[in-house]
Scaffold this motif. Sequence first.
Motif, short mmCIF file in Angstrom:
data_model
loop_
_atom_site.label_atom_id
_atom_site.label_comp_id
_atom_site.label_asym_id
_atom_site.label_seq_id
_atom_site.Cartn_x
_atom_site.Cartn_y
_atom_site.Cartn_z
N ALA A 24 0.83 -1.22 0.00
CA ALA A 24 0.00 0.00 0.00
C ALA A 24 0.85 1.26 0.00
O ALA A 24 0.58 2.21 -0.74
CB ALA A 24 -0.93 0.00 1.21
N ALA A 33 -2.66 5.66 2.11
CA ALA A 33 -2.91 4.26 2.49
C ALA A 33 -3.84 4.23 3.71
O ALA A 33 -3.49 4.71 4.77
CB ALA A 33 -1.60 3.56 2.80
N LEU A 38 -5.77 -1.55 4.48
CA LEU A 38 -4.54 -2.28 4.75
C LEU A 38 -4.80 -3.53 5.60
O LEU A 38 -4.32 -4.62 5.27
CB LEU A 38 -3.64 -1.31 5.52
#
Length: 198
Positions: A24, A33, A38
């Motif tokens: 990411a 991100a 994530l």
Amino acid sequence: MAAKRRAQMVEETRAKLIQAARKAFATKGYAAASMDDLTAEAGLTRGALYHNFGDKKGLLQAVIGQIDAEMVARMRAAQNQAETRWLGFLAEGVAYIEMALEPEIQRIMLLDGPAVLGDPSLWPNQTACLRATTQTIQALIDEGTVRPMDAEAAARLINGAALNASLWIAAADDPHAVFAKAVEAFRYLAVGLLQAER
């Protein structure tokens, strides 16, 4: 056995989070991100991220630690392939600068890392790098290749030159053109350490 299995699960969780974060951060950048994206990518919860890294910044530090270890291994390989300690010293510096051409290293190590974590020369991993460079320079002094001088001072200046060359490359509109200029100047600077011919 239970403690061993638990430690293994913790390591697997950390590895998944670091892998997802690395991907990411490299593609979207640190700021863009999302922690939710994530953790979903890793198949984990935000709680797992907080438990293992404290926060997103802690996760970035872990990603940088992983990439840095890989960079050090590549630099050592370049050094070990050289015919002499001096040529290995130069090859190691050039290898570090050359890695600044790689998008993942540019984004994470040279652009986002300093913006989030501050001056890279103060990062914990730089202490080990400085110590290794100091030892190499001292060995070059001891064998008579490099002029007698304070090895740590020389190491700090050489490492600083390589780091600043890399930061310049990462921020440049044409990184390849900057790389060529930076490596040429780095080599000239390093040659200044050599013992004068008699």
